[in-house]
Design an enzyme around this catalytic site. Structure first.
Site, short mmCIF file in Angstrom:
data_model
loop_
_atom_site.label_atom_id
_atom_site.label_comp_id
_atom_site.label_asym_id
_atom_site.label_seq_id
_atom_site.Cartn_x
_atom_site.Cartn_y
_atom_site.Cartn_z
N TRP A 1 0.33 -6.09 6.16
CA TRP A 1 1.49 -6.88 6.50
C TRP A 1 1.13 -8.22 7.15
CZ3 TRP A 1 5.61 -5.51 4.24
CH2 TRP A 1 6.03 -4.18 4.16
N GLU B 1 5.63 5.19 8.11
CA GLU B 1 6.61 6.13 8.67
C GLU B 1 6.72 7.41 7.86
OE1 GLU B 1 6.96 2.90 8.29
OE2 GLU B 1 8.23 1.98 9.81
N LYS C 1 3.27 -8.91 2.30
CA LYS C 1 2.18 -7.97 2.18
C LYS C 1 1.04 -8.56 1.38
CE LYS C 1 1.95 -3.18 2.73
NZ LYS C 1 2.08 -1.90 2.10
N THR D 1 2.97 0.16 12.99
CA THR D 1 3.33 -0.62 11.82
C THR D 1 4.02 -1.87 12.32
OG1 THR D 1 4.62 -0.62 9.78
CG2 THR D 1 5.50 0.70 11.56
P1 AMP Z 1 3.07 0.39 5.13
O1 AMP Z 1 3.91 1.05 6.15
O2 AMP Z 1 2.24 -0.72 5.67
O3 AMP Z 1 2.26 1.37 4.37
O4 AMP Z 1 4.03 -0.33 4.08
C1 AMP Z 1 5.05 0.37 3.43
C2 AMP Z 1 5.74 -0.56 2.46
O5 AMP Z 1 4.84 -1.01 1.45
C3 AMP Z 1 6.86 0.10 1.71
O6 AMP Z 1 8.04 0.14 2.47
C4 AMP Z 1 6.97 -0.80 0.48
O7 AMP Z 1 7.72 -1.95 0.74
C5 AMP Z 1 5.53 -1.22 0.22
N1 AMP Z 1 4.94 -0.36 -0.82
C6 AMP Z 1 4.17 0.73 -0.65
N2 AMP Z 1 3.82 1.26 -1.85
C7 AMP Z 1 4.39 0.49 -2.80
C8 AMP Z 1 4.44 0.53 -4.23
N3 AMP Z 1 3.81 1.44 -4.93
N4 AMP Z 1 5.17 -0.44 -4.85
C9 AMP Z 1 5.82 -1.39 -4.16
N5 AMP Z 1 5.82 -1.48 -2.81
C10 AMP Z 1 5.12 -0.55 -2.13
#
Ligand code: AMP
Length: 543
Positions: A445, A330, A440, A185
């Site tokens: 990301w 994570e 995002k 990540t």
């Molecule tokens: P990743 O590790 O790339 O899956 O990103 C995780 C991050 O995506 C989380 O810490 C949030 O900041 C954002 N995220 C994931 N799901 C949501 C959601 N339903 N609403 C808002 N932010 C989200």
């Protein structure tokens, strides 16, 4: 006194053994470059996984060695997941959308021994293979007749490799705490960090995702994962579906193609699907333009970024329940799911429109709390907001080869998510902000720091900052804010955007550039992103 029950290890091989016997005739359908509808059964898939594992057993690998994949969602990727993990190797899924320098960093950091790649990624990989000394071979996921010419050293044809192995291969016994998968990540600071999943964590997560108030997966389902297998194991679908006996439909490289996705839904009678908001916008646009319906579809799960109400309400019109899911790499990734629609009658229209937007309630196994800056726990009153901390058997305890890397920055035993949230008395969590500054876009990301670094390299730029800003299609896109340098009076937005060509991935290039006289700073000289976001709150991208 201990209980007197069998201590059966929770390993992925048990999914194979279960699915072969119990769900062997359920189908896996894939879109691939070679075949728009490849179809076979779980029994055939796992037989080929065993062949592949047998072939790999002659490579002289050690348990725990990393086998990387750079691949779309399809049956060969599925076979590789199981062949590597059930042999005791670690399936390291790599996001092909990363910039080449990050790919090199990740492959070297993980010390990948073999890389399995879709032919689509050959041009990318040929340019970086020389910088990856740990890689002993590159397996091109193609049949012999479709094997492209390549300059890669030790290129191996996937189908020839499978054909060389025996389907009688027996999985070695493994400890349930052994690592099975690795996914990097990218955060705000420094290089991408590796999250190393275990057989146990993956199994428990897969069980949990199947529950009715989570993804609700049963044998009667046909599941279309539009979440990539290279991003947190497609939310566990490749594990939970063979557990349940659900039919799997893999969209290959058509994950962004509304027309193909709708065709797959209708032709394969998909009942359940998961994807980031951008994917659903594409599907809805196609439905509107074509007048098609998606009558088999009962539920979609929207996660990875906040889901606009309009997406949910439009899906209401097609008789599809849109559930929000929240999680992160994570967390394997699932933390909460919003199943409030199943109790629709207990809400007024207004209350429902509000509650359904929240991240949802923690699925059993995930504990969460919100804390203030001093680390004091805040009440679950739906109003107090603070840093969201989580713990559970599928939550990361530290990053791969980065011990003491700060996964537990705030409090031992809890993982700090980097999200800011409220939790209401019923346990509905809502993300209000992100403590991180990464952006995002379409569920992926973008590191603001890297984009800023390139921007400030421009000789006519004095200072630059990038913020994520709302975009109707991609949820968020980078907006670059620039202070011109002394020689920069003639610097235009077009000049600035051209400057990024070849320096960062194309989709990381800012959506727009705005010029200001100065940027807001903290006392220690850091740019105040929060103040910047406030300044550009009312901004709209022109495209
Ligand atoms: P990743 O590790 O790339 O899956 O990103 C995780 C991050 O995506 C989380 O810490 C949030 O900041 C954002 N995220 C994931 N799901 C949501 C959601 N339903 N609403 C808002 N932010 C989200």
């Amino acid at each position: 006194m201990n209980g007197l029950m069998m201590n059966q290890q929770l390993t992925l091989a048990s999914i194979v053994e279960h699915a072969e016997r119990v769900n062997g005739s359920a189908e896996i359908v894939s879109v691939t470059a070679e075949n728009p509808r490849h179809r076979y059964t779980y029994r055939e898939a796992f037989s080929r996984s065993r062949q592949l594992a047998d072939a790999m057993s002659h490579w002289g690998l050690q348990q725990g060695d990393r086998i990387a994949t750079l691949a779309w969602n399809d049956y060969r990727h599925f076979e590789t997941y199981y062949a590597s993990a059930c042999s005791g190797y670690v399936c390291h899924t790599i996001n092909p959308r990363l910039f080449p320098e990050q790919l090199v960093y990740i492959i070297n950091h993980a010390e990948d021994r073999f890389v399995f790649l879709d032919p689509d990624f050959l041009p990318l990989v040929e340019g970086l293979a020389a910088q990856c000394p740990t890689v002993r071979g590159w397996v091109v996921m193609a049949s012999e007749s479709h094997m492209p010419a390549t300059e890669l050293p030790n290129a191996i044809c996937y189908e020839s490799l499978v054909a060389s192995g025996s389907a009688d291969f027996q999985w070695p016994p493994l400890d349930e705490n052994a690592a099975c998968a690795l996914c990097y990540t990218s955060g705000t600071t420094g290089n991408p960090k590796g999250v190393l999943y275990s057989h146990r964590s993956t199994m428990l997560h897969a069980y949990a995702t199947m529950m009715p108030d989570a993804l609700a997966i049963s044998r009667a389902d046909v599941v279309l994962p539009i979440v990539p297998m290279f991003h947190v194991n497609a939310w566990g679908n490749p594990y939970s579906c063979p557990m349940a006996g659900a039919k799997l439909v893999f969209p290959g490289n058509k994950m962004g193609d509304g027309e193909t996705l709708c065709a797959l839904i209708n032709e394969e009678k998909v009942t359940l699907s998961a994807g980031v908001p951008t994917v659903w916008l594409g599907v809805l646009a196609h439905l509107k333009a074509s007048g098609q319906r998606v009558d088999s579809l009962r539920q979609i799960v929207v996660g990875g970024a906040a889901c606009p109400l309009s997406i949910m309400e439009e899906f209401d019109g097609y008789g599809v329940e849109a559930r929000v899911g929240w999680g992160m790499t994570e967390m394997s990734p699932l933390g909460t799911v919003n199943a409030s629609a199943s109790q629709r009658d207990s809400y007024s229209d207004e209350a429902f429109a509000k509650i359904r937007l929240k991240g949802g309630r923690p699925i059993f196994g995930v504990q969460m709390k919100i804390v203030d800056d001093a680390g004091e726990e805040l009440p679950w009153d739906g109003e107090s907001f603070g840093s969201l901390l989580v713990r559970g058997p599928w939550v990361c305890s530290s990053y791969f080869k980065l011990e003491g890397s700060g996964a537990h920055a705030r409090e031992a035993g809890w993982f700090e998510t980097g999200d800011v949230a409220t939790i209401d008395p019923d346990g509905f969590m809502a993300i209000t902000d992100r403590t991180k500054d990464v952006i995002k876009s379409g569920g992926e990301w973008i590191s603001s720091i890297e984009v800023e670094n390139v921007a400030t390299d421009h000789p006519k730029v004095a200072e630059a900052a990038v913020i994520g800003h709302y975009h109707p299609k991609w949820s968020e896109r980078p907006l670059l804010i620039v202070v011109r340098g002394p020689q920069g009076q003639d610097l235009t937005a077009e000049d600035m955007l051209q400057w990024f060509d070849g320096k960062i991935a194309k989709w990381w290039t800012p959506e727009a550039v705005e010029f200001v006289d100065e940027l807001p700073h903290t006392a220690t000289g850091k740019i105040q992103k929060v103040a910047l976001r406030e300044m550009f709150k009312g901004y709209t991208f022109s495209s």
